[in-house]
Write a protein that holds these residues in place. Structure first.
Motif, PDB file in Angstrom:
ATOM      1  N   GLN A   1      -7.453   4.399   3.261  1.00 14.35           N
ATOM      2  CA  GLN A   1      -8.637   3.536   3.188  1.00 14.35           C
ATOM      3  C   GLN A   1      -8.211   2.066   3.124  1.00 14.35           C
ATOM      4  O   GLN A   1      -8.796   1.214   3.796  1.00 14.35           O
ATOM      5  CB  GLN A   1      -9.476   3.900   1.953  1.00 14.35           C
ATOM      6  CG  GLN A   1     -10.808   3.196   1.888  1.00 14.35           C
ATOM      7  CD  GLN A   1     -11.730   3.617   3.021  1.00 14.35           C
ATOM      8  OE1 GLN A   1     -11.786   4.785   3.384  1.00 14.35           O
ATOM      9  NE2 GLN A   1     -12.432   2.664   3.584  1.00 14.35           N
ATOM     10  N   GLY A   2      -7.155   1.792   2.351  1.00 13.12           N
ATOM     11  CA  GLY A   2      -6.634   0.426   2.257  1.00 13.12           C
ATOM     12  C   GLY A   2      -6.126  -0.077   3.595  1.00 13.12           C
ATOM     13  O   GLY A   2      -6.364  -1.228   3.979  1.00 13.12           O
TER      14      GLY A   2
ATOM     15  N   ASP B   1       2.713   1.616  -3.389  1.00 14.00           N
ATOM     16  CA  ASP B   1       1.762   2.055  -4.413  1.00 14.00           C
ATOM     17  C   ASP B   1       1.460   3.548  -4.248  1.00 14.00           C
ATOM     18  O   ASP B   1       1.427   4.297  -5.232  1.00 14.00           O
ATOM     19  CB  ASP B   1       0.467   1.248  -4.308  1.00 14.00           C
ATOM     20  CG  ASP B   1      -0.570   1.693  -5.326  1.00 14.00           C
ATOM     21  OD1 ASP B   1      -0.246   1.711  -6.528  1.00 14.00           O
ATOM     22  OD2 ASP B   1      -1.694   2.052  -4.912  1.00 14.00           O
TER      23      ASP B   1
ATOM     24  N   ILE C   1       0.843  -1.201   0.000  1.00 14.05           N
ATOM     25  CA  ILE C   1       0.000   0.000   0.000  1.00 14.05           C
ATOM     26  C   ILE C   1       0.877   1.249   0.000  1.00 14.05           C
ATOM     27  O   ILE C   1       0.648   2.184  -0.768  1.00 14.05           O
ATOM     28  CB  ILE C   1      -0.970  -0.003   1.211  1.00 14.05           C
ATOM     29  CG1 ILE C   1      -2.034  -1.087   1.019  1.00 14.05           C
ATOM     30  CG2 ILE C   1      -1.624   1.362   1.384  1.00 14.05           C
ATOM     31  CD1 ILE C   1      -2.954  -1.279   2.200  1.00 14.05           C
TER      32      ILE C   1
ATOM     33  N   ASP D   1      -6.894   7.121  -0.605  1.00 12.22           N
ATOM     34  CA  ASP D   1      -7.015   5.719  -1.043  1.00 12.22           C
ATOM     35  C   ASP D   1      -6.122   4.809  -0.213  1.00 12.22           C
ATOM     36  O   ASP D   1      -6.534   3.710   0.191  1.00 12.22           O
ATOM     37  CB  ASP D   1      -6.652   5.576  -2.523  1.00 12.22           C
ATOM     38  CG  ASP D   1      -7.644   6.278  -3.441  1.00 12.22           C
ATOM     39  OD1 ASP D   1      -8.739   6.653  -2.971  1.00 12.22           O
ATOM     40  OD2 ASP D   1      -7.302   6.454  -4.632  1.00 12.22           O
ATOM     41  N   ALA D   2      -4.883   5.246   0.037  1.00 12.79           N
ATOM     42  CA  ALA D   2      -3.935   4.421   0.798  1.00 12.79           C
ATOM     43  C   ALA D   2      -4.426   4.222   2.230  1.00 12.79           C
ATOM     44  O   ALA D   2      -4.392   3.108   2.762  1.00 12.79           O
ATOM     45  CB  ALA D   2      -2.559   5.071   0.790  1.00 12.79           C
TER      46      ALA D   2
ATOM     47  N   GLU E   1      -9.043  -0.909   5.842  1.00 17.87           N
ATOM     48  CA  GLU E   1      -9.680  -2.179   5.472  1.00 17.87           C
ATOM     49  C   GLU E   1      -8.885  -3.362   6.029  1.00 17.87           C
ATOM     50  O   GLU E   1      -9.461  -4.336   6.490  1.00 17.87           O
ATOM     51  CB  GLU E   1      -9.808  -2.292   3.947  1.00 17.87           C
ATOM     52  CG  GLU E   1     -10.934  -1.448   3.386  1.00 17.87           C
ATOM     53  CD  GLU E   1     -10.999  -1.472   1.870  1.00 17.87           C
ATOM     54  OE1 GLU E   1     -10.399  -2.374   1.254  1.00 17.87           O
ATOM     55  OE2 GLU E   1     -11.648  -0.566   1.315  1.00 17.87           O
ATOM     56  N   LEU E   2      -7.538  -3.252   5.981  1.00 22.27           N
ATOM     57  CA  LEU E   2      -6.701  -4.309   6.556  1.00 22.27           C
ATOM     58  C   LEU E   2      -6.945  -4.431   8.057  1.00 22.27           C
ATOM     59  O   LEU E   2      -6.983  -5.526   8.608  1.00 22.27           O
ATOM     60  CB  LEU E   2      -5.215  -4.034   6.289  1.00 22.27           C
ATOM     61  CG  LEU E   2      -4.725  -4.202   4.854  1.00 22.27           C
ATOM     62  CD1 LEU E   2      -3.255  -3.823   4.759  1.00 22.27           C
ATOM     63  CD2 LEU E   2      -4.935  -5.629   4.369  1.00 22.27           C
TER      64      LEU E   2
END
Length: 185
Positions: free
Chosen positions: A137-138, A8, A5, A134-135, A141-142
């Motif tokens: 949010q990732g 990216d 993450i 976005d990062a 989620e993890l």
């Protein structure tokens, strides 16, 4: 997963900064540069081709460009492409050589371009912040899927924020450099 993450996010932020830098090369400053006409498309026997594929472009002095089409029949097509562009430049043709003289920028035009640079800089910062969102949010989620602990999550979010701060700082430096280039007489 967290490393992916972050990697990216870093890649996408760097791409945003580079895209911003590339967009600014098209912006006309006080001196001539071939990047000014790189994005122009010329109608070459029914298909649009980049100017650099149908002619050689060179800087003859600080205020003028020289364009030499490889085929004599392309001179008028290159002229049309220059006139149709949003650059506001007038080509002067002598045989097969097209010369473009860049008039000096007025103070008013410099300020207008400076505002444009700031606006583009803000757009680049918005893109960077979207990558951060976005990062993060990732990462959340993890955490929700219990693949990382809360401490790891907070640490990752801090690192993503540091990457964001650095990318925003890079954009600010590019804006400042371009502004100085614009205001230099």
């Amino acid at each position: 997963m967290l490393e992916e993450i972050k990697k990216d996010a870093l890649t996408r932020m760097n791409k945003s900064v580079e895209a911003f830098r590339h967009d600014l090369t098209k912006l006309r400053t006080g001196r001539a540069t071939t990047a000014l006409v790189d994005h122009l498309k010329v109608n070459y026997y029914g298909s649009d081709m980049p100017l650099t594929q149908v002619a050689s472009v060179s800087v003859s002095d600080a205020r003028s460009l020289t364009i030499t089409p490889w085929e004599k029949g392309m001179v008028s097509a290159v002229e049309k492409a220059i006139l149709a562009s949003d650059l506001g430049l007038t080509p002067n043709t002598a045989g097969t050589v097209i010369r473009i003289n860049l008039p000096p920028l007025t103070e008013e035009r410099r300020k207008e371009l400076s505002k444009h640079v700031h606006a583009e800089g803000e757009n680049a910062k918005v893109a960077i912040r979207n990558v951060r969102r976005d990062a993060i949010q990732g990462v959340k989620e993890l955490l929700k899927e219990k693949q990382v602990t809360e401490d790891e999550s907070h640490r990752a979010e801090d690192e993503i924020q540091k990457l964001t701060d650095k990318a925003v700082k890079d954009v600010d430096e590019v804006v400042k450099a371009k502004e100085q280039e614009l205001m230099a007489v």
